[in-house]
Structures are given as structure tokens and as C-alpha cells.
Design an enzyme around this catalytic site. Structure first.
Site, short mmCIF file in Angstrom:
data_model
loop_
_atom_site.label_atom_id
_atom_site.label_comp_id
_atom_site.label_asym_id
_atom_site.label_seq_id
_atom_site.Cartn_x
_atom_site.Cartn_y
_atom_site.Cartn_z
N GLU A 76 0.82 -1.22 0.00
CA GLU A 76 0.00 0.00 0.00
C GLU A 76 0.85 1.27 0.00
O GLU A 76 0.52 2.25 -0.69
CB GLU A 76 -0.92 0.01 1.22
CG GLU A 76 -1.83 1.24 1.27
CD GLU A 76 -2.71 1.25 2.51
OE1 GLU A 76 -3.53 2.15 2.61
OE2 GLU A 76 -2.56 0.35 3.36
N ASP A 77 1.96 1.27 0.74
CA ASP A 77 2.70 2.52 0.98
C ASP A 77 4.07 2.58 0.32
O ASP A 77 4.77 3.59 0.47
CB ASP A 77 2.87 2.74 2.49
CG ASP A 77 1.53 2.96 3.18
OD1 ASP A 77 0.60 3.44 2.52
OD2 ASP A 77 1.43 2.62 4.38
#
Length: 752
Positions: A76-77
């Protein structure tokens, strides 16, 4: 931040056979991916995944779960991809990371639909592999522990989401220690003053009762058990501020009236010793009636097993004691995490006497089985939250079978817990042999027999009686199906009428064709959409016979039907007898009804047309009185032809409300010609209905009956000009009250 070798040592402490190479690769990969990223506190971002992994090591979880914690934010990051995770760490870990990644987008938004959809994804992922939830709970726990570094508005949003969803879910999965810490952390954010007040009172209580009160109770219990040769560990634990505050709110009592601010635990070696310890305690201290619960013979749905009792201890104070084995204690503290826990490199045997995942599988099965019309997003959200309730009561069927229900459940919930068909036909209950209504709240130990009738059907009021998500979902689904059937029946009548006006034979095959062209699955769906006023009958006609639809949609009658626009009237004035009849069309701007004062106006392009005497369009012709013709309704005008009138309703948005209105109109002798929604809101909708009525008095009687309905906030006549645009006027429903025996009336009062 916990260093690499420290994390590996924590895992190896309970699992000597751990794959150290795997843990090291995950640690290095996480450091590389999150390099340069920082958290709101300014610390390196990778500190967060490591702390999440450390929380899970305290639960003695397997390598795959620990590695997932280290990698849970990478996709996600960072620039990492799911394919890269799978190539480096295998399919199992890649699937776990993928599940947590999807769940990380869960936020409590203003739109309940978005929240419900994200919660739906969470439950489905949990059902596939509950370890996803374990990582997510550890992630949320660390975020709550470090929440002070965020903006106040973000703190409040995250705390509210945690208290509404994640804390109850932890409790439902038996993870009591995580649930209690999450609740208390949220309490500190959302109600800091209330939490501080509870803590101050607790400090004051300890000062007044003495700091050694709890140790004295522990010593007394140990001495009594040792004398009876019952091997057990005794401990005391202060309850968290949120738990105390919630009990004060639930029981509506003050702090001083609580008897279980400090809970005492007796941990034995075997189940037999649990009952032996109970006997010792009850012989030594007077038991408080009604405060005994045996969760050994009837475990909670999340697998919790223990015996709870309250006795009168030292100085007359009430003491709450929980008695259970060591294995039961581990399940009580860690819940489903105990299913994956390791001891000395070996996963322990399944410690649950009941299936703690059954409620989750049942809920997900209902979610996946539900159709698009089965549940609204806010209803699903409510059902899911109800399912996560973990305070349980136990009741019995007439055959002695045990049925577990959430606290506060009613006899109706009991019926639906047995079988949906039994719930649908329930009319009452016998509780311990005594008749009782369906809304009676049940208590543990009661024997319930459901009384039923084949003619019974669920009622909208049942939604307020039912407390369980299962019962409410079944009731709403049935009510929605009933409403759909009523809407389809009304839609068939509306379509039949439109086809009749267009002189086209109505058929199911035509409706199937129309449904296909309009993007609906079948004819029944199309008829239901029309009956619910989300589509019009004219649209169905246009989909199959576009050349016949223009006149219908414009409100003009087809040329082949002369009876609709042509109204018999008598010309009045000098030189004309009462029987000097004329057949004239009504003007679409006011659409007068028998019983209203009328005038015929000669219009250049259309000839003579009937207008109500108060029609606003007549003002433009006041200087050309030679075009006005004085007319009156013929004696049989009310019966000679159908007369169209449009009414507007402000209707409560409740199940069955539309069906009740349509039934009332039918019984009033009015035929529905068209129906549409003018406005929709969560609690009401504005409905416009074109009716075929006899005259103004008939319309007035219908409006009186409508305004008497509980679901109708307002009902009134709507001139056609109102539907066409702004500046229109509405005639009050009581305009017909002044009608005379001769069929005439004073002009209706106009409301702007």
C-alpha cells in the site's frame, strides 16, 4: 525500534523451530521498502510494522503471521507489488499481505454505504483466513497507542471507528485483552474527562477502603483453597476505566454501587478442580443470588469458558470471582489467536470446545447469498454490529436443546434462531409454560416454546422487536419481497392501462422485451420498478413501441380514443337551452373536474377548450371576452368519461407504505393512471399520482382518506402546470366542499 535479532529471539522463545532466514529476509525487505519514510511522530516508519510484529509474538503466532506483520504496509505505501511479495515469500504470505492491504483502506466515512462495503470486505477476508484479522487488530492497537501524534479530528475519527468496529470484533473473536485495551484507548480520546473522573473515583475508593483490600482477599482465597487441597493460582485485577464507565451507564448506577471494580481469578489445573474450587468458595463465603454463571456447560459463542460467581467477602463487600483452567484462561485472553499459538515449536491442540468462527461463516454466507435488494448498506452495517455482540444468554427449546442469543434478545429472536419459517409464522410464546408476547425480553435459563399460525406474516413493527442481526435481516428481506410483489402488481396495472390507451395488446413477452432493452433482468423487475415509481409505464411502452409513446409521455391522449379528451357540457346564456350539449376537450393547463366552475375558451390553433374558472392561463385572455363561452357540466359528465387529476403525497419512507396507499386508492374507486417520484429522502418521499376520478367531490373524499393515513404527512391536488415547472399553483383538497347540487361550485382557493 526493536532490532532484527531481538525480534527473531522473541519468536524463537516460543518456537525453536522458527524459520530465522524467512524472518530476517522479511525484516530486511521491510527496512528497504520503507527507507526514508517517517510517521507523524517523526520516528522511522518501519518502527510501526516491527511493533505490530512484536504484539503478535506476544500471542505466540506462527512465522507466516509475523512476516505478514512486517510486510503489511509495503504494497500500500511503497513501490512493492503483490507479485514481488509472492516471489520472495510464497503464496501464503502474499495472500495474507494482500488481505491486510485491502483492509487498510477501511475508514469511518460520512457515507454509510462506503463503510458498509469496506466492512463487508473485512468479514469476507476474515472468513478465508482469520490471521488477517489478527494482523489488522495488532496494527490498529499500535496505531491507537501512538495516536497522540495525529491531528485532533483524525484522532477522533480513528478512535470512533475503532470503538464501533474493531474493539467489538476483537471481543467477538474472544481476544478480550486486546478488546479492553482498544476500548480504553478510544475512551481516552473520545471522552477524556469521563475517563479522568472514573480514575479519580477509583483512587479515592482505594484510599477509603485501604490499599491492602485486594491482597487480603487474595490471601484469604489462597488459604481456603490450600486447606481443601485444591491446587490453583489466585490473582486480582483492576478493571479498566472504560469497562467501569460502561457498566455504570448500562446499569444506571453510581461508582460506589459497583461490586466488581476489582475482579479476582482462580486458575486451576483441571476442569474438575474448577468445580471443587467453586464448592470451597461457596462454603467459605455467602453467594449472592442471581450472580452465578456457568460458561463451562454453556460456552459463549466465541469459545469463552469460565465460571463466574459473586460472594460476600471481607467487611461485607461483594467480590466477583472467575474460576477456570489455564487453557481456558489462555483462550479467554487471546481468543482465536490460541488456535495458531505455538509452545516449544509445536502448535497446540485446538483449545475450543465450540467453533468460534461459526458466527463469522454464517454472516459471510448471508452476505454472499444476499441479492441486490436484500439489504441496504446501513442495514448490513447494523446487522454486522449486532452480530459482533458477545454478551450471551442461554435459553432452552421444549426438547431441552440450548439456544444462545445476545443479551436483550426477545422471543421473536428465539423463533428466528430456531428457523426462519418459525419466525415468520410466530404469534406468541410460552416462557416457562406461561404465555407471553413476542417482544418479551428473554433471560438465561428460560424454556421457550414458540406459538405459530400459518396465516401469520412478518409485520414492519417486528423490526423494532427483533434485536439480532439474523432476525432483522430475515424480516427486512420478507417485507422487501412483499413490497416488491405489491409494486410489481401495481406496475402491471399501470402498464396495462398505458397499453390500453395506446390500443396495444399487453403481454408478458412485451414486458420481457422492454426489460431487456431497459437493462433489467426480467419482466417482474421492470414491473416492480414501475410500481415503485422509479420508472414509468410510458418508458416500457416506448421501449417496445416507440411510435406510440410520444403522446402518452406528453400527457396527450392518442387520437383513436375520443372519450378521454371530449367532455360533454351544456352551453349556457341567452338563446341556449339547458340541453344544448357540446363535446369539448379539457385544457391541459388546469384539467378541470365535474364540480368545478368552468368556461370554454376559443383558442386559435385548438378551438374550444374547457378551463377551470380560476385557471391562471385565463388571465392572458381577459381583454378578449368574445372568445369566452359560458358552459356548465352536463348532468352525466361524472359518469360519461374518466377524468384525470394529479395528486401529490408526502409519504413516510417505510416498508409497505406505498402498497397501503395504492390499496386505499383502489378501494376508493380511483384508478391509477401514472405514478412517479418527485423527490426522495431517507425518511420520506414525495409522490405524484395521476388518478381517474369521477368528479371534484370524489377527489376530495380521496384526499381526506389519504390525509388520515399515518404514513401520509400531506396530500393535495396538483395542477398539471405544477409538474411542468415553477410558478404553478395547487388547489386545496377541500375545494370540493362548496360543490352545489347542480354540479357547480365556487372557485377553489389557490395556494401559492
Amino acid at each position: 525500534m526493536i532490532r532484527q535479532f531481538e525480534l527473531v529471539e522473541k519468536v524463537r522463545a516460543y518456537n525453536p523451530n522458527t524459520d530465522e532466514a524467512l524472518l530476517n529476509r522479511a525484516y530486511v525487505f521491510g527496512v528497504k521498502m520503507h527507507g526514508g519514510q517517517t510517521r507523524a511522530s517523526g520516528e522511522p516508519y518501519f518502527n510501526h510494522p516491527v511493533e505490530v510484529a512484536a504484539i503478535l509474538t506476544d500471542l505466540r503466532l506462527d512465522d507466516a503471521t509475523i512476516v505478514t506483520a512486517l510486510l503489511h504496509d509495503t504494497v500500500e505505501d511503497t513501490v512493492a507489488t503483490p507479485e514481488e511479495i509472492e516471489a520472495s515469500f510464497g503464496v501464503e504470505i502474499a495472500q495474507l499481505v494482500d488481505g491486510v492491504t485491502k483492509l487498510s483502506k477501511l475508514r469511518l466515512r460520512s457515507r454509510e454505504e462506503a463503510q458498509a462495503e469496506n466492512l463487508r470486505k473485512l468479514l469476507v477476508a476474515m472468513a478465508r483466513d482469520p490471521r488477517v484479522l489478527l494482523v489488522k487488530l495488532a496494527d490498529r492497537l499500535h496505531n491507537m497507542r501512538t495516536i497522540s501524534h495525529l491531528r485532533p479530528d483524525k484522532r477522533e475519527r480513528i478512535a470512533r471507528e475503532t470503538l464501533d468496529i474493531f474493539a467489538p470484533m476483537a471481543g467477538r473473536m474472544g481476544m478480550q485483552s486486546i478488546r479492553e485495551e482498544l476500548e480504553d484507548l478510544c475512551f481516552a480520546v473520545l471522552q477524556p474527562e469521563a475517563r479522568l473522573s472514573v480514575m479519580r473515583r477509583f483512587v479515592h475508593l482505594k484510599k477509603t477502603t485501604g490499599e491492602n483490600a485486594a491482597p487480603a482477599v487474595i490471601d484469604e482465597l489462597r488459604a481456603k483453597l490450600a486447606k481443601a487441597e485444591v491446587e490453583a493460582e489466585v490473582s486480582g485485577r483492576e478493571k479498566r476505566p472504560y469497562s467501569i464507565w460502561r457498566k455504570m451507564q448500562t446499569k444506571q448506577v453510581g461508582f460506589e454501587q459497583l461490586s466488581d471494580i476489582i475482579g479476582f481469578r482462580v486458575i486451576t489445573q483441571s476442569e474438575e478442580d474448577v468445580y471443587r474450587a467453586l464448592g470451597v468458595i461457596h462454603r467459605a463465603f455467602p453467594a449472592v443470588p442471581g450472580r452465578f454463571k456457568d460458561y463451562l456447560s454453556h460456552p459463549k459463542a466465541n469459545g469463552y469458558r469460565s465460571i463466574h460467581t459473586t460472594v460476600i467477602g471481607l467487611r461485607g463487600a461483594r467480590i466477583e470471582i472467575q474460576i477456570r483452567t489455564q487453557q481456558m484462561h489462555e483462550v479467554a485472553e487471546t481468543g482465536v489467536a490460541a488456535h495458531w499459538a505455538y509452545r516449544n515449536g509445536v502448535r497446540g491442540a485446538n483449545p475450543f470446545s465450540v467453533d468460534p468462527f461459526r458466527w463469522l461463516r454464517d454472516l459471510v454466507e448471508r452476505v454472499e447469498r444476499a441479492g441486490p435488494n436484500d439489504a441496504l448498506p446501513e442495514e448490513f452495517l447494523e446487522e454486522a454490529k449486532l452480530e459482533m455482540s458477545f454478551d450471551t444468554i442461554f435459553c432452552f427449546t421444549p426438547k431441552g436443546d440450548v439456544v444462545s442469543l445476545p443479551q436483550g434478545a426477545t422471543a421473536l429472536d428465539f423463533a428466528y434462531a430456531i428457523h426462519t419459517g418459525l419466525g415468520h409464522t410466530a404469534v406468541g410464546a410460552k416462557i416457562n409454560g406461561v404465555r407471553a408476547p413476542l417482544w418479551t425480553e428473554l433471560r438465561t435459563g428460560q424454556s421457550i416454546e414458540i406459538l405459530q399460525s400459518d396465516g401469520q406474516r412478518p409485520s414492519p413493527v417486528w423490526q423494532t422487536i427483533a434485536k439480532t442481526g439474523r432476525a432483522r435481516a430475515a424480516i427486512r428481506r420478507t417485507l422487501r419481497n412483499q413490497e416488491r410483489e405489491e409494486a410489481a402488481d401495481l406496475g402491471a396495472r399501470l402498464v396495462g392501462r398505458v397499453f390500453e390507451r395506446a390500443e396495444i395488446a399487453y403481454s408478458v413477452k412485451a414486458m420481457e422485451t422492454a426489460a431487456q432493452k431497459l437493462g433489467l433482468p426480467d419482466a417482474e423487475s421492470l414491473l416492480a420498478e414501475i410500481g415503485a415509481a422509479r420508472m414509468t409505464a410510458a418508458q416500457a411502452l416506448e421501449a417496445v413501441y416507440p411510435e406510440h409513446a410520444a403522446a402518452i409521455q406528453a400527457g396527450a391522449p392518442p387520437p383513436a380514443d375520443p372519450n378521454r379528451p371530449q367532455i360533454v357540457v351544456n352551453r349556457r346564456g341567452a338563446g341556449h337551452a339547458r340541453g344544448d350539449a357540446m363535446r369539448l376537450p379539457v385544457a391541459p393547463c388546469c384539467r378541470p373536474l365535474p364540480g368545478e366552475r368552468i368556461v370554454a375558451l376559443h383558442e386559435p390553433n385548438t378551438g374550444l377548450r374547457l378551463h377551470a374558472i380560476d385557471c391562471p392561463s385565463l388571465e392572458a385572455h381577459e381583454d378578449a371576452m368574445e372568445r369566452w363561452v359560458d358552459v356548465a357540466w352536463a348532468p352525466d359528465a361524472a359518469e360519461a368519461a374518466d377524468h384525470l387529476a394529479t395528486i401529490e403525497l408526502l409519504l413516510a419512507n417505510e416498508p409497505g407504505a406505498l402498497g397501503q396507499i395504492c390499496t386505499l386508492l383502489g378501494r376508493s374507486g380511483a384508478n391509477i393512471d401514472n405514478l412517479s417520484f418527485a423527490d426522495r429522502k431517507p425518511d420520506y418521499f414525495k409522490l405524484r399520482v395521476e388518478l381517474e376520478v369521477r368528479d371534484l367531490r370524489h377527489l376530495s373524499n380521496i384526499l381526506t382518506a389519504l390525509n388520515a393515513q399515518p404514513t401520509v404527512a400531506e396530500a393535495g391536488r396538483l395542477r398539471p402546470a405544477v409538474a411542468a415547472g415553477p410558478g404553478a399553483t395547487r388547489v386545496e383538497a377541500d375545494a370540493a366542499e362548496t360543490a352545489t347540487e347542480g354540479g357547480e361550485s365556487e372557485p377553489g382557493r389557490i395556494l401559492h
